[in-house]
Design a protein around this motif. Sequence first.
Motif, PDB file in Angstrom:
ATOM      1  N   THR A 249       0.831  -1.206   0.000  1.00 27.52           N
ATOM      2  CA  THR A 249       0.000   0.000   0.000  1.00 27.52           C
ATOM      3  C   THR A 249       0.867   1.257   0.000  1.00 27.52           C
ATOM      4  O   THR A 249       0.597   2.219  -0.724  1.00 27.52           O
ATOM      5  CB  THR A 249      -0.930   0.000   1.221  1.00 27.52           C
ATOM      6  OG1 THR A 249      -1.786  -1.144   1.160  1.00 27.52           O
ATOM      7  CG2 THR A 249      -1.779   1.255   1.265  1.00 27.52           C
ATOM      8  N   ALA A 250       1.922   1.244   0.812  1.00 26.89           N
ATOM      9  CA  ALA A 250       2.812   2.408   0.894  1.00 26.89           C
ATOM     10  C   ALA A 250       3.552   2.625  -0.424  1.00 26.89           C
ATOM     11  O   ALA A 250       3.726   3.766  -0.878  1.00 26.89           O
ATOM     12  CB  ALA A 250       3.802   2.220   2.034  1.00 26.89           C
ATOM     13  N   VAL A 251       3.984   1.543  -1.065  1.00 25.54           N
ATOM     14  CA  VAL A 251       4.694   1.655  -2.341  1.00 25.54           C
ATOM     15  C   VAL A 251       3.774   2.245  -3.411  1.00 25.54           C
ATOM     16  O   VAL A 251       4.166   3.147  -4.164  1.00 25.54           O
ATOM     17  CB  VAL A 251       5.234   0.281  -2.790  1.00 25.54           C
ATOM     18  CG1 VAL A 251       5.722   0.333  -4.232  1.00 25.54           C
ATOM     19  CG2 VAL A 251       6.369  -0.157  -1.873  1.00 25.54           C
ATOM     20  N   LEU A 252       2.539   1.774  -3.478  1.00 24.34           N
ATOM     21  CA  LEU A 252       1.591   2.300  -4.459  1.00 24.34           C
ATOM     22  C   LEU A 252       1.315   3.784  -4.225  1.00 24.34           C
ATOM     23  O   LEU A 252       1.178   4.566  -5.173  1.00 24.34           O
ATOM     24  CB  LEU A 252       0.290   1.502  -4.422  1.00 24.34           C
ATOM     25  CG  LEU A 252       0.330   0.151  -5.140  1.00 24.34           C
ATOM     26  CD1 LEU A 252      -0.894  -0.693  -4.795  1.00 24.34           C
ATOM     27  CD2 LEU A 252       0.425   0.347  -6.645  1.00 24.34           C
ATOM     28  N   ASP A 253       1.247   4.173  -2.947  1.00 22.62           N
ATOM     29  CA  ASP A 253       1.039   5.587  -2.645  1.00 22.62           C
ATOM     30  C   ASP A 253       2.214   6.432  -3.121  1.00 22.62           C
ATOM     31  O   ASP A 253       2.034   7.504  -3.716  1.00 22.62           O
ATOM     32  CB  ASP A 253       0.842   5.760  -1.135  1.00 22.62           C
ATOM     33  CG  ASP A 253       0.736   7.226  -0.739  1.00 22.62           C
ATOM     34  OD1 ASP A 253      -0.265   7.861  -1.116  1.00 22.62           O
ATOM     35  OD2 ASP A 253       1.665   7.731  -0.076  1.00 22.62           O
ATOM     36  N   ARG A 254       3.431   5.949  -2.911  1.00 19.73           N
ATOM     37  CA  ARG A 254       4.604   6.714  -3.343  1.00 19.73           C
ATOM     38  C   ARG A 254       4.706   6.759  -4.870  1.00 19.73           C
ATOM     39  O   ARG A 254       5.066   7.791  -5.446  1.00 19.73           O
ATOM     40  CB  ARG A 254       5.874   6.124  -2.722  1.00 19.73           C
ATOM     41  CG  ARG A 254       5.998   6.426  -1.234  1.00 19.73           C
ATOM     42  CD  ARG A 254       7.385   6.117  -0.715  1.00 19.73           C
ATOM     43  NE  ARG A 254       7.613   4.699  -0.559  1.00 19.73           N
ATOM     44  CZ  ARG A 254       7.361   4.001   0.556  1.00 19.73           C
ATOM     45  NH1 ARG A 254       6.856   4.620   1.615  1.00 19.73           N
ATOM     46  NH2 ARG A 254       7.615   2.709   0.623  1.00 19.73           N
ATOM     47  N   LEU A 255       4.396   5.652  -5.532  1.00 15.96           N
ATOM     48  CA  LEU A 255       4.415   5.660  -6.991  1.00 15.96           C
ATOM     49  C   LEU A 255       3.380   6.634  -7.540  1.00 15.96           C
ATOM     50  O   LEU A 255       3.621   7.319  -8.542  1.00 15.96           O
ATOM     51  CB  LEU A 255       4.148   4.248  -7.530  1.00 15.96           C
ATOM     52  CG  LEU A 255       5.236   3.203  -7.256  1.00 15.96           C
ATOM     53  CD1 LEU A 255       4.811   1.851  -7.813  1.00 15.96           C
ATOM     54  CD2 LEU A 255       6.577   3.616  -7.853  1.00 15.96           C
ATOM     55  N   HIS A 256       2.233   6.704  -6.871  1.00 22.49           N
ATOM     56  CA  HIS A 256       1.185   7.640  -7.283  1.00 22.49           C
ATOM     57  C   HIS A 256       1.708   9.073  -7.205  1.00 22.49           C
ATOM     58  O   HIS A 256       1.480   9.889  -8.109  1.00 22.49           O
ATOM     59  CB  HIS A 256      -0.041   7.456  -6.386  1.00 22.49           C
ATOM     60  CG  HIS A 256      -1.225   8.282  -6.779  1.00 22.49           C
ATOM     61  ND1 HIS A 256      -1.435   9.557  -6.288  1.00 22.49           N
ATOM     62  CD2 HIS A 256      -2.261   8.023  -7.619  1.00 22.49           C
ATOM     63  CE1 HIS A 256      -2.557  10.039  -6.802  1.00 22.49           C
ATOM     64  NE2 HIS A 256      -3.079   9.133  -7.616  1.00 22.49           N
ATOM     65  N   ARG A 257       2.432   9.388  -6.138  1.00 26.11           N
ATOM     66  CA  ARG A 257       2.971  10.737  -5.975  1.00 26.11           C
ATOM     67  C   ARG A 257       4.106  11.024  -6.956  1.00 26.11           C
ATOM     68  O   ARG A 257       4.400  12.183  -7.258  1.00 26.11           O
ATOM     69  CB  ARG A 257       3.445  10.949  -4.541  1.00 26.11           C
ATOM     70  CG  ARG A 257       2.288  11.091  -3.549  1.00 26.11           C
ATOM     71  CD  ARG A 257       2.759  11.440  -2.162  1.00 26.11           C
ATOM     72  NE  ARG A 257       3.219  10.266  -1.427  1.00 26.11           N
ATOM     73  CZ  ARG A 257       4.333  10.198  -0.744  1.00 26.11           C
ATOM     74  NH1 ARG A 257       5.159  11.238  -0.711  1.00 26.11           N
ATOM     75  NH2 ARG A 257       4.666   9.109  -0.090  1.00 26.11           N
ATOM     76  N   CYS A 258       4.758   9.980  -7.452  1.00 24.99           N
ATOM     77  CA  CYS A 258       5.849  10.172  -8.405  1.00 24.99           C
ATOM     78  C   CYS A 258       5.342  10.491  -9.810  1.00 24.99           C
ATOM     79  O   CYS A 258       6.088  11.047 -10.632  1.00 24.99           O
ATOM     80  CB  CYS A 258       6.713   8.916  -8.473  1.00 24.99           C
ATOM     81  SG  CYS A 258       7.762   8.661  -7.023  1.00 24.99           S
TER      82      CYS A 258
END
Length: 588
Positions: A249-258
């Motif tokens: 979940t955290a990785v997907l959130d960071r990729l979204h922000r990238c």
Amino acid sequence: MGIKGDWKVSDPLAEGLSHEAREVSARVRSYARSRLGLQIPDSKVRDVLLRLTMAARDAGFRDAVSYAGHLFSSDGSEERDKVLASVLTVGETYFFRDRPLLEVLETTVLPEIIARRRKETDPVLRLWSAGCSTGEEPYTLAMIAHRFLASHPDWDFSVLATDVNDLALARARLGRYRPWSFRSPVPAPYEKYLRRENGRRRIGPELRRKVVFRRLNLAQDDYPSPETQNMDLIFCRNVLMYFDPAVRTAVLDRLHRCLADGGYLVTAAAELTYVDKTCWERIQFPRAVLFRKKWEKDPATASGSSLGARASGLLSRTPLSSNEVRVPWVLKWKESSPGKATDQPEKRPWNLSVRSLGTNAKRHEPASHAPAGCPKTPGIPVSRSPMEPAGGFPGDQGNGEEPVSERPRESLSEEDLQAVMSRGELDMALERVSSALEDGRIPDEVLRRMVRTLVQGLSNAGRRDDALALLARVGEQRKLDPAYPMLKASICCEAGDREGAITAYRQALYLDASLVPALLGLGTLYQTAGNVEKARRCWVKALKILEARDPEEEVPDGEGLSVAQARALFQRLLEGGETARPGARLPR
């Protein structure tokens, strides 16, 4: 070496591990979870210990236990991350993997990005391969982007390629690959990017300069960063499935922000359900699924775009009037002769009907994917990707032709099967493969790959009985093909059925006595059952077979492992190694 907490082995095939090996595996798994966010299931413990044993010998240590003691001491802390990342992450990748997806990228996604951003002052496509392994994926993206932008001289591109495995990154930077990395044939227009060197192929220097490799641990909170911001496209395939749910979940959130607003995320088919639809727009094609970042601000004013309130362009789901913007252009690649593509583009308006890549075409109405301002002219042929086979993918619906459903069904293709499985329709996939088996028109090698794909999908979904039933049906028709008992052995190992796995491996070896992977698997099963003598006979036989072959050759069905690497593996096993796992693939 003490550890905190208890470690219990639930894998029915893991009881042969020593107490010291269990302690090592517990510590390595704890490290994988805390530092890399990886879940190491019990069934993979022996795989991990086998790779750690090989790394130990390369580093001059006696075995995995002594090497782990060094790595987790203060003296080994500097090399711990590098070594364990290489042990715990073994990538399976190759060039031009999943061609239907790449065709969507070339004929639909890249043109949409260019149209949406055409008035920006920084005309650079920013692509990111997250979890790039040995580099086949980012170099493929670079080839596609470089060729596509030939018709857009004002544009440039960059490809960021990251992985946590330093050894894989070192290989990627060299850009030199064995034939196994090209098991999906390279489309003719892209051959120009490759050079042949001593039986291998190397990426040309111009393209290598466009790909930047960096070490990045996706599980750590050190991105978005300046280098990973405002991405147009992120490929993160076959990575998310290995993270535990919180890390995922955290990785997907960071990729979204990238990603920039309207940017795209590409995952593997098995990872589609992980993506939260509240902040992503799911874009469904017949043979591919992408996720687009929803706009955080009005796209009419974002990034200088003037495409209007529906600036999502080619993939917009709302029809736009034909007078909003000038019609953009995209390349139509000609073929000067059969099978020979040219690099001379012909400009054509975008077709408003997205190419029908399969029998699901009716979902995609022509206007629903039109870029702003394009007239509704479904009769204009769509530009064909050089990755598409001559005549189109099997099952394609041509422009102006009758609907696919009204034509006789063509022979099942690998792309068809992947499309059905990406939608989670395993029963439909099973029916299609069974029909194709009865039809008998599919070449043996293609059928093997399709059956392997479906069997793995059924097994991952907990439907091992269906997987075994399919293998039984295929085995009745292909009685002399050892590939199917090999698949059965793998399924039996995962289910803890030792006797079933032994029987399957023996059947494969009866059909082909030189199958090195079968000898590894059978020997390991004997070893964990306590029959060391039978295990050694299997491994000695494998070593004799390998000694008669060229060290630079690849082991058949060995997942890219060279003969020299396989020899070293069996020599270590015969020296007393106890860490091979039943059903394991030959590790690279």
